[in-house]
Scaffold this motif. Structure first.
Motif, mmCIF file in Angstrom:
data_model
loop_
_atom_site.group_PDB
_atom_site.id
_atom_site.type_symbol
_atom_site.label_atom_id
_atom_site.label_comp_id
_atom_site.label_asym_id
_atom_site.label_seq_id
_atom_site.Cartn_x
_atom_site.Cartn_y
_atom_site.Cartn_z
ATOM 1 N N PHE A 246 0.853 -1.192 0.000
ATOM 2 C CA PHE A 246 0.000 0.000 0.000
ATOM 3 C C PHE A 246 0.889 1.242 0.000
ATOM 4 O O PHE A 246 1.849 1.332 0.756
ATOM 5 C CB PHE A 246 -0.908 0.002 1.229
ATOM 6 C CG PHE A 246 -1.956 -1.078 1.198
ATOM 7 C CD1 PHE A 246 -3.194 -0.840 0.648
ATOM 8 C CD2 PHE A 246 -1.675 -2.341 1.703
ATOM 9 C CE1 PHE A 246 -4.157 -1.839 0.616
ATOM 10 C CE2 PHE A 246 -2.626 -3.345 1.676
ATOM 11 C CZ PHE A 246 -3.878 -3.091 1.129
ATOM 12 N N GLU A 247 0.541 2.197 -0.870
ATOM 13 C CA GLU A 247 1.329 3.412 -1.012
ATOM 14 C C GLU A 247 0.506 4.628 -0.609
ATOM 15 O O GLU A 247 -0.647 4.771 -1.011
ATOM 16 C CB GLU A 247 1.820 3.559 -2.452
ATOM 17 C CG GLU A 247 2.694 2.407 -2.921
ATOM 18 C CD GLU A 247 3.171 2.584 -4.346
ATOM 19 O OE1 GLU A 247 2.967 3.694 -4.902
ATOM 20 O OE2 GLU A 247 3.727 1.625 -4.912
ATOM 21 N N ARG B 66 -0.472 -2.062 -4.871
ATOM 22 C CA ARG B 66 0.196 -2.653 -6.029
ATOM 23 C C ARG B 66 0.661 -4.077 -5.727
ATOM 24 O O ARG B 66 1.070 -4.381 -4.604
ATOM 25 C CB ARG B 66 1.414 -1.827 -6.438
ATOM 26 C CG ARG B 66 1.167 -0.378 -6.798
ATOM 27 C CD ARG B 66 2.505 0.271 -7.119
ATOM 28 N NE ARG B 66 2.449 1.703 -7.267
ATOM 29 C CZ ARG B 66 2.315 2.351 -8.426
ATOM 30 N NH1 ARG B 66 2.208 1.647 -9.542
ATOM 31 N NH2 ARG B 66 2.307 3.663 -8.470
ATOM 32 N N LEU B 67 0.652 -4.906 -6.767
ATOM 33 C CA LEU B 67 1.275 -6.217 -6.675
ATOM 34 C C LEU B 67 2.792 -6.058 -6.693
ATOM 35 O O LEU B 67 3.310 -5.018 -7.116
ATOM 36 C CB LEU B 67 0.827 -7.095 -7.843
ATOM 37 C CG LEU B 67 -0.660 -7.471 -7.912
ATOM 38 C CD1 LEU B 67 -0.927 -8.322 -9.143
ATOM 39 C CD2 LEU B 67 -1.108 -8.183 -6.655
ATOM 40 N N ASP C 168 -1.713 0.123 -12.187
ATOM 41 C CA ASP C 168 -1.016 1.321 -11.725
ATOM 42 C C ASP C 168 -1.928 2.527 -11.569
ATOM 43 O O ASP C 168 -1.539 3.504 -10.926
ATOM 44 C CB ASP C 168 0.122 1.672 -12.690
ATOM 45 C CG ASP C 168 1.368 0.828 -12.452
ATOM 46 O OD1 ASP C 168 1.352 0.006 -11.516
ATOM 47 O OD2 ASP C 168 2.345 0.988 -13.206
ATOM 48 N N ARG C 169 -3.114 2.484 -12.150
ATOM 49 C CA ARG C 169 -4.033 3.627 -12.040
ATOM 50 C C ARG C 169 -4.953 3.483 -10.827
ATOM 51 O O ARG C 169 -5.064 4.375 -9.985
ATOM 52 C CB ARG C 169 -4.864 3.790 -13.309
ATOM 53 C CG ARG C 169 -5.804 4.998 -13.262
ATOM 54 C CD ARG C 169 -6.612 5.112 -14.544
ATOM 55 N NE ARG C 169 -5.752 5.514 -15.656
ATOM 56 C CZ ARG C 169 -5.482 6.784 -15.958
ATOM 57 N NH1 ARG C 169 -5.966 7.758 -15.229
ATOM 58 N NH2 ARG C 169 -4.707 7.077 -16.990
ATOM 59 N N ASP C 170 -5.645 2.353 -10.707
ATOM 60 C CA ASP C 170 -6.627 2.161 -9.634
ATOM 61 C C ASP C 170 -6.123 1.271 -8.507
ATOM 62 O O ASP C 170 -6.746 1.216 -7.442
ATOM 63 C CB ASP C 170 -7.917 1.549 -10.199
ATOM 64 C CG ASP C 170 -8.607 2.474 -11.183
ATOM 65 O OD1 ASP C 170 -8.657 3.684 -10.899
ATOM 66 O OD2 ASP C 170 -9.075 2.004 -12.227
ATOM 67 N N GLY C 171 -5.033 0.545 -8.726
ATOM 68 C CA GLY C 171 -4.562 -0.388 -7.725
ATOM 69 C C GLY C 171 -5.479 -1.589 -7.593
ATOM 70 O O GLY C 171 -6.292 -1.873 -8.471
#
Length: 208
Positions: free
Chosen positions: A39-40, A57-58, A68-71
């Motif tokens: 989680f970022e 992200r994976l 990369d846009r919605d996670g």
């Protein structure tokens, strides 16, 4: 024109099975990668639903199947959080699997120059109608060719809409998805929005 049709057909014949294989691989890769989900940034409130969104992200080795846009938690509005299978919510692993492997499979292909067209880096030409929409009265046919200015890589896409009733149409979309209007957009605020990926759809009964 006939040469372009041949090149387009060969390109689609290569990418269709490759896309299918990568999507199917997602059913194996995503469950294996989800335990390493990272989680970022801090939580941000959904814009249209209760709860919080975070970019999830994976791991890097599974980047192609990440988003990369919605996670992994779905859209920032919170629509996915409110509409997950069995009302599990976006933070449940099964909802994340569904979002990444079924609803948006191999999603990061759209940020890879082999599988997606960066329109801001390309010139384009087309044959047929400039505007083709799956909306009443806006049908038509168009073959578009985008050519990368530096590499010369070609991206072909066909879009055809044959309306046969007030609410239904035959819709065929093959290859890359750019359309002439994309070159009128300003992508400076969000460069990732320039990427137009692949789509293979043949729907004789599409609602319009």
């Amino acid at each position: 024109m006939p040469l372009h049709i041949l090149r387009a057909a060969l390109q689609w014949a290569l990418f269709l099975p490759l896309r299918v294989i990568l999507i199917l691989l997602g059913f194996l890769v995503v469950p294996l990668a989800l335990p390493g989900l990272s989680f970022e940034g801090p939580p941000v409130a959904f814009t249209q639903a209760p709860g919080d969104w975070r970019l999830a992200r994976l791991p890097a080795w599974a980047w192609l199947w990440s988003n990369d846009r919605d996670g992994a938690l779905g859209d920032k509005r919170g629509w996915w959080n409110m509409n997950t299978p069995f009302d599990l919510g976006a933070y449940h692993w099964f909802s994340q699997f569904w979002w990444l492997a079924i609803r948006n499979p191999a999603n990061n292909m759209r940020f890879n120059p082999w599988f997606s067209c960066p329109v801001a880096e390309c010139d384009y030409r087309y044959w047929g109608a400039e505007v083709v929409k799956d909306r009443p009265g806006q049908g038509g046919r168009r073959l578009i060719l985008a050519t990368h200015k530096k590499t010369g890589r070609r991206y072909y896409g066909f879009y055809g809409v044959w309306q046969w009733s007030a609410a239904r149409a035959l819709v065929i979309q093959l290859g890359f998805k750019p359309e002439p209007s994309d070159w009128k957009e300003d992508y400076s605020a969000d460069p990732s929005a320039q990427w137009k990926g692949l789509k293979f759809e043949v729907n004789p009964w599409k609602s319009i």
